[in-house]
Design a protein around this motif. Structure first.
Motif, PDB file in Angstrom:
ATOM      1  N   GLU A 225       3.764 -15.716   6.546  1.00 17.03           N
ATOM      2  CA  GLU A 225       2.493 -15.302   6.762  1.00 17.03           C
ATOM      3  C   GLU A 225       1.612 -16.104   7.358  1.00 17.03           C
ATOM      4  O   GLU A 225       1.485 -17.615   6.844  1.00 17.03           O
ATOM      5  N   LYS A 226       0.912 -16.083   8.383  1.00 15.78           N
ATOM      6  CA  LYS A 226       0.145 -17.344   9.180  1.00 15.78           C
ATOM      7  C   LYS A 226      -1.247 -17.230   8.718  1.00 15.78           C
ATOM      8  O   LYS A 226      -1.932 -18.224   8.797  1.00 15.78           O
ATOM      9  N   ASP A 227      -1.815 -16.332   8.105  1.00 10.34           N
ATOM     10  CA  ASP A 227      -3.010 -16.060   7.415  1.00 10.34           C
ATOM     11  C   ASP A 227      -2.851 -16.752   5.914  1.00 10.34           C
ATOM     12  O   ASP A 227      -2.467 -16.145   4.958  1.00 10.34           O
ATOM     13  N   ILE A 228      -3.542 -17.888   5.870  1.00 10.34           N
ATOM     14  CA  ILE A 228      -3.731 -18.648   4.593  1.00 10.34           C
ATOM     15  C   ILE A 228      -4.453 -17.989   3.637  1.00 10.34           C
ATOM     16  O   ILE A 228      -4.349 -18.518   2.626  1.00 10.34           O
ATOM     17  N   GLY A 229      -5.157 -16.982   4.074  1.00  9.19           N
ATOM     18  CA  GLY A 229      -6.002 -15.981   2.950  1.00  9.19           C
ATOM     19  C   GLY A 229      -5.178 -14.963   2.408  1.00  9.19           C
ATOM     20  O   GLY A 229      -5.702 -14.169   1.654  1.00  9.19           O
ATOM     21  N   TRP A 230      -3.941 -15.036   2.808  1.00  8.35           N
ATOM     22  CA  TRP A 230      -2.840 -13.754   2.262  1.00  8.35           C
ATOM     23  C   TRP A 230      -1.707 -14.375   1.312  1.00  8.35           C
ATOM     24  O   TRP A 230      -1.654 -15.359   1.502  1.00  8.35           O
ATOM     25  N   PHE A 231      -1.769 -13.538   0.358  1.00  8.04           N
ATOM     26  CA  PHE A 231      -0.485 -13.848  -0.776  1.00  8.04           C
ATOM     27  C   PHE A 231       0.614 -12.904  -0.132  1.00  8.04           C
ATOM     28  O   PHE A 231       0.375 -11.907   0.479  1.00  8.04           O
ATOM     29  N   THR A 232       1.807 -13.706  -0.730  1.00 10.11           N
ATOM     30  CA  THR A 232       3.071 -12.951  -0.250  1.00 10.11           C
ATOM     31  C   THR A 232       3.974 -12.545  -1.544  1.00 10.11           C
ATOM     32  O   THR A 232       4.087 -13.553  -2.100  1.00 10.11           O
ATOM     33  N   HIS A 233       4.383 -11.584  -1.520  1.00 13.52           N
ATOM     34  CA  HIS A 233       5.336 -11.258  -2.927  1.00 13.52           C
ATOM     35  C   HIS A 233       6.330 -10.283  -2.314  1.00 13.52           C
ATOM     36  O   HIS A 233       6.159  -9.809  -1.352  1.00 13.52           O
ATOM     37  N   ILE A 234       7.332 -10.457  -3.107  1.00 16.39           N
ATOM     38  CA  ILE A 234       8.491  -9.689  -2.963  1.00 16.39           C
ATOM     39  C   ILE A 234       9.118  -8.869  -4.291  1.00 16.39           C
ATOM     40  O   ILE A 234       8.698  -9.335  -5.351  1.00 16.39           O
ATOM     41  N   GLY A 235       9.631  -7.628  -4.009  1.00 13.98           N
ATOM     42  CA  GLY A 235      10.283  -6.886  -5.020  1.00 13.98           C
ATOM     43  C   GLY A 235      11.154  -5.988  -4.374  1.00 13.98           C
ATOM     44  O   GLY A 235      11.466  -5.661  -3.265  1.00 13.98           O
ATOM     45  N   GLU A 236      12.111  -5.234  -5.321  1.00 12.50           N
ATOM     46  CA  GLU A 236      12.936  -4.383  -4.775  1.00 12.50           C
ATOM     47  C   GLU A 236      12.084  -2.820  -4.595  1.00 12.50           C
ATOM     48  O   GLU A 236      11.469  -2.453  -5.604  1.00 12.50           O
ATOM     49  N   SER A 237      12.530  -2.111  -3.559  1.00 10.78           N
ATOM     50  CA  SER A 237      12.051  -0.685  -3.494  1.00 10.78           C
ATOM     51  C   SER A 237      12.680   0.134  -4.679  1.00 10.78           C
ATOM     52  O   SER A 237      13.361  -0.169  -5.472  1.00 10.78           O
ATOM     53  N   TYR A 279      -1.953  -0.384   1.123  1.00  8.95           N
ATOM     54  CA  TYR A 279      -1.118   0.519   0.918  1.00  8.95           C
ATOM     55  C   TYR A 279       0.111  -0.074   0.174  1.00  8.95           C
ATOM     56  O   TYR A 279       0.473  -1.314   0.444  1.00  8.95           O
ATOM     57  N   SER A 280       0.903   0.771  -0.514  1.00  7.25           N
ATOM     58  CA  SER A 280       2.165   0.091  -1.007  1.00  7.25           C
ATOM     59  C   SER A 280       3.265   1.412  -0.797  1.00  7.25           C
ATOM     60  O   SER A 280       2.907   2.492  -1.196  1.00  7.25           O
ATOM     61  N   VAL A 281       4.588   1.132  -0.516  1.00  2.01           N
ATOM     62  CA  VAL A 281       5.556   1.890  -0.373  1.00  2.01           C
ATOM     63  C   VAL A 281       6.509   2.129  -1.350  1.00  2.01           C
ATOM     64  O   VAL A 281       7.099   1.072  -1.950  1.00  2.01           O
ATOM     65  N   ALA A 282       7.139   3.124  -1.524  1.00  2.00           N
ATOM     66  CA  ALA A 282       8.479   3.401  -2.150  1.00  2.00           C
ATOM     67  C   ALA A 282       9.345   4.401  -1.398  1.00  2.00           C
ATOM     68  O   ALA A 282       8.599   5.086  -0.635  1.00  2.00           O
ATOM     69  N   ASP A 283      10.614   4.191  -1.837  1.00  2.00           N
ATOM     70  CA  ASP A 283      11.413   4.865  -0.957  1.00  2.00           C
ATOM     71  C   ASP A 283      12.530   5.906  -1.625  1.00  2.00           C
ATOM     72  O   ASP A 283      12.854   5.752  -2.624  1.00  2.00           O
ATOM     73  N   ARG A 284      12.752   7.160  -0.707  1.00  2.00           N
ATOM     74  CA  ARG A 284      13.693   7.929  -1.385  1.00  2.00           C
ATOM     75  C   ARG A 284      14.529   8.466  -0.392  1.00  2.00           C
ATOM     76  O   ARG A 284      13.919   9.537   0.481  1.00  2.00           O
ATOM     77  N   GLY A 285      15.554   8.011  -0.125  1.00  2.00           N
ATOM     78  CA  GLY A 285      16.519   8.632   1.093  1.00  2.00           C
ATOM     79  C   GLY A 285      15.762   8.222   2.288  1.00  2.00           C
ATOM     80  O   GLY A 285      15.485   6.968   2.580  1.00  2.00           O
ATOM     81  N   ASP A 286      15.632   9.373   3.331  1.00  2.00           N
ATOM     82  CA  ASP A 286      14.912   8.939   4.513  1.00  2.00           C
ATOM     83  C   ASP A 286      13.444   9.066   4.540  1.00  2.00           C
ATOM     84  O   ASP A 286      12.762   9.488   5.456  1.00  2.00           O
ATOM     85  N   GLU A 287      12.905   9.176   3.082  1.00  2.00           N
ATOM     86  CA  GLU A 287      11.426   9.615   2.961  1.00  2.00           C
ATOM     87  C   GLU A 287      10.745   8.383   2.325  1.00  2.00           C
ATOM     88  O   GLU A 287      11.410   7.947   1.365  1.00  2.00           O
ATOM     89  N   LEU A 288       9.576   8.056   2.804  1.00  2.00           N
ATOM     90  CA  LEU A 288       8.694   6.910   2.022  1.00  2.00           C
ATOM     91  C   LEU A 288       7.564   7.790   1.387  1.00  2.00           C
ATOM     92  O   LEU A 288       7.104   8.538   2.009  1.00  2.00           O
ATOM     93  N   PHE A 289       7.196   7.232   0.296  1.00  2.00           N
ATOM     94  CA  PHE A 289       5.916   7.702  -0.362  1.00  2.00           C
ATOM     95  C   PHE A 289       5.047   6.774  -0.491  1.00  2.00           C
ATOM     96  O   PHE A 289       5.467   5.424  -0.880  1.00  2.00           O
ATOM     97  N   ILE A 290       3.921   6.731  -0.023  1.00  2.00           N
ATOM     98  CA  ILE A 290       2.868   5.622   0.173  1.00  2.00           C
ATOM     99  C   ILE A 290       1.763   6.007  -0.553  1.00  2.00           C
ATOM    100  O   ILE A 290       1.114   6.890  -0.331  1.00  2.00           O
ATOM    101  N   LEU A 291       1.261   4.840  -1.351  1.00  2.00           N
ATOM    102  CA  LEU A 291      -0.156   4.952  -2.324  1.00  2.00           C
ATOM    103  C   LEU A 291      -1.015   4.376  -1.307  1.00  2.00           C
ATOM    104  O   LEU A 291      -0.747   3.036  -1.052  1.00  2.00           O
TER     105      LEU A 291
END
Length: 694
Positions: A225-237, A279-291
């Motif tokens: 991430e080039k923007d020092i004002g952003w945080f970066t996190h990881i997780g499993e889908s 937005y945040s993403v969850a996956d189910r097969g070939d479909e994404l569910f996005i909040l």
């Protein structure tokens, strides 16, 4: 013993035509990055001052020493010492944590799925012996169940070292990864994983892929991430198919997916960042569910998109936006979508059958309560897990079959010394703020409380970052309530207790709404005859500590005392220092006073340190941590120094700095009680109840 007097060493800075003078800027060690890694490097003059403050705190709180010991014993008696979590199934095993009798730290392990003896892979008590401070970061077993990735912080500065342990031998691999965020996401073949590394200013900006058996220097950078004002996190889908890289600040987010079955896969962007869109993403097969809040959905909506073409043009509405009903989060399963909602500070869980689109709701009848979804490892299941509690009811963990709607109690929090919920009352009142906003206030007291008796009251608040304060159970606070205190939580603006708009109405140019709401809550509690003027102890930590500093300046007569833990009180100077870990990411929350004159003037108008005036102040206890990377130790130190030099009466003003811990205070579940007891003893002493018996 007289309180320490900090030397005045004025420094000046001209900004937007205003000269800002700071007499105590010298308390910030110029080598603060090095001090986070090694506290022994702290400047000797600064160390001497902090130690003098600690000596004064020790002397001033000395008469409460026996009370503190009694409080610790009481709080410890309510803890089930050999406690354990509910096992979480994953394939042939169920993973869990537990504590041993007298143990300070968790044991991490697993049992066969059908039950049996726990195999311990990580013994926190044993690992903690090598250092004065110890805190687990993330722990995560590999998909083949052969390895456990684990991390720990040994300073309180939130630099986590990552290691990999074999389940069959209990030995760590040679791989050691330093200065990480603490968590990992495993590749599907268990030969590699992803992690976040923090930079020299403690910012999580880079995601690396590490292959087992290689050196950290050889790890592959997969995202920066080039923007020092952003945080970066990881997780499993949701399905476990992807590593999700989440980037963002307080206004905007962006996510990428990495296919965990492809060892050399690189991230794929879902939708490019658009200022103000989250937005945040969850996956189910070939479909994404996005909040998301896209399209003006202030309290969020849920959309779907094809995995093959996830860009915004292909988002299709599934759950529409409903103003005032805030969707906090979603869990996705193979056949069900679960969402946690909150309206008027009360949560509910809504379950949708994805085959029929039929929905039903899990809710409770108490006036104020807390609900949380508890994630699991398995995707293709009809069982989800949630936790419920209220201010009178200890936590209960349930497994809920989404198909049959059968609820199974898996664990009820045990209070070994005994707890009768019927002996207490939880209720809620509404405070009317200066501008007419209706502020919920959750209340706990003993059933035998006599109203109109001028009872002491602890009023807790936070009010920042959209974080809601749940009306959940706390065994510790019973030590106050059983001595005659009323305990209240003000659900003030700046939090999301009444929806995302409640948060937006308490940030940046509207920040003072947060302080006005808290003061209004205090007055409403007085009008409702729960307490009286000068009998309230305000309590807040971190950004809630900023709240404490602000209300002490604005309404000192309302309070008997102020308990400010790791208080963010030097807001202007911190937001002007773009080298500090949190400053650039915080500009969307508070404004950037470097480039924006209006933001400079707004922050300067309420920053607690900058608005200390010549008036009488209530008794104040500020608690800090030397290795805190979030609210640096010098903020409360400077605040206390200026208060003492400026105030015309009242007090005392006390500073207690933990010289071996950071933002979360002491490590270890029992050691933490020592600090809680200091704060509670201060509160009791402030209202003349230091000798009260429960």
């Amino acid at each position: 013993m007289k309180p320490p007097i900090a030397q005045r060493r004025p420094s000046q800075r001209l900004l937007h035509g205003v000269t800002v003078t700071d007499d105590y800027a010298w308390l910030k060690d110029e080598k603060w990055q090095e001090v986070l890694r090694d506290p022994s490097l702290l400047d000797p003059d600064i160390r001497a001052y902090l130690e003098a403050e600690n000596a004064y705190a020790e002397e001033r709180l000395g008469p409460t020493k026996e009370l503190q010991k009694t409080l610790v014993a009481e709080m410890r008696s309510r803890i089930k010492e050999d406690d354990s979590g509910v096992p979480t199934p994953d394939g042939p095993f169920s993973y869990l944590w537990k504590f041993r009798e007298g143990g300070q730290h968790q044991l991490i392990g697993r049992t066969p799925r059908g039950g049996g003896e726990m195999q311990t892979i990580l013994d926190g008590d044993a690992l903690a012996k090598a250092s004065d401070y110890f805190k687990f970061g993330g722990t995560r077993h590999s998909p083949d169940h052969a390895l456990e990735a684990w991390s720990a912080d040994l300073r309180g500065s939130e630099y986590f070292a990552l290691r990999i342990r074999r389940w069959n031998t209990g030995e760590d691999l040679p791989d050691i990864l330093t200065e990480t965020g603490g968590s990992v996401v495993w590749g599907r073949d268990s030969s590699f994983f992803f992690y976040v590394q923090v930079d020299e200013n403690h910012r999580p900006l880079k995601v690396f892929r590490h292959r087992l058996g290689t050196a950290q220097a050889d790890d592959i950078l997969v995202h920066e991430e080039k923007d020092i004002g952003w945080f970066t996190h990881i997780g499993e889908s949701a399905s476990g198919r992807f590593c999700v890289i989440s980037g963002g600040d307080h206004d905007t987010t962006e996510e990428w997916l990495i296919d965990l079955s492809v060892p050399d896969a690189m991230p794929r962007l879902i939708a490019p960042r658009e200022t103000g869109v989250r937005y945040s993403v969850a996956d189910r097969g070939d479909e994404l569910f996005i909040l998301t809040n896209e399209g003006g959905a202030i309290d969020f909506k849920i959309v779907t998109a094809p995995l093959a073409a996830p860009e915004r043009a292909n988002w299709r509405e599934l759950v529409p936006h409903r103003p005032g009903t805030y969707i906090l989060g979603i869990d996705l399963f193979a056949g069900h979508l679960v969402r946690l909602e909150r309206a008027n500070a009360l949560p509910s869980i809504v379950i949708r059958d994805l085959a029929t689109q039929a929905e039903h709701t899990i809710a409770f009848d108490e006036t104020a309560y807390s609900l949380d979804m508890i994630g699991g490892y398995e995707f293709d299941t009809t069982v989800m897990r949630f936790a419920y509690s209220s201010m009178t009811t200890p936590s209960e963990v349930y497994d809920y079959d989404m198909a049959t709607r059968q609820r199974t109690l898996r664990k009820r929090q045990e209070i070994p010394s005994g707890h009768d919920p019927a002996a207490y009352v939880t209720t809620r009142i509404t405070a009317i703020a200066r501008d007419g906003a209706e502020v919920p206030v959750s209340i706990l007291h003993r059933r035998d409380l006599v109203r109109d008796s001028g009872a002491p009251l602890l009023l807790y608040g936070y009010g920042s970052y959209g974080m809601a304060m749940p009306a959940s159970f706390s065994a510790n606070r019973l030590s106050l309530v059983d001595r005659g205190f009323v305990y209240a939580i003000a659900h003030i603006r700046g939090g999301s207790d009444k929806g995302w708009s409640w948060y937006l109405d308490g940030k940046r140019e509207k920040k003072t709404n947060t302080f006005d709401d808290f003061v209004a809550a205090g007055h409403a509690l007085i009008e409702a005859r729960y307490t009286s003027t000068g009998r309230i102890v305000g309590h807040g930590g971190s950004a809630g500590g900023m709240l404490m500093g602000a209300v002490a300046n604005r309404a000192p007569d309302l309070f008997a005392g102020i308990l400010a833990e790791v208080p963010f009180v030097d807001v202007l100077a911190t937001m002007l220092d773009d080298k500090l870990p949190l400053t650039p990411p915080e500009w969307p929350e508070w404004g950037n006073p470097i480039t924006d004159e209006a933001a400079f003037n707004t922050i300067r108008s309420y920053s607690p340190y900058d608005n200390v005036v010549a008036q009488a102040y209530p008794a104040i206890l500020a608690m800090a941590g030397l290795t805190d990377p979030r609210v640096t130790y010098w903020e409360p130190a400077k605040w206390v120094a200026r208060l003492r030099a400026t105030m015309t009466g009242g007090g005392p003003v006390i500073l207690h700095t933990n010289m071996g811990a950071g933002h979360g205070g002491a490590s270890g579940r029992f050691s933490r009680l020592d600090e809680v007891a200091i704060g509670y003893a201060f509160a009791l002493d402030t209202v003349g109840l230091a000798g009260a018996k429960p």
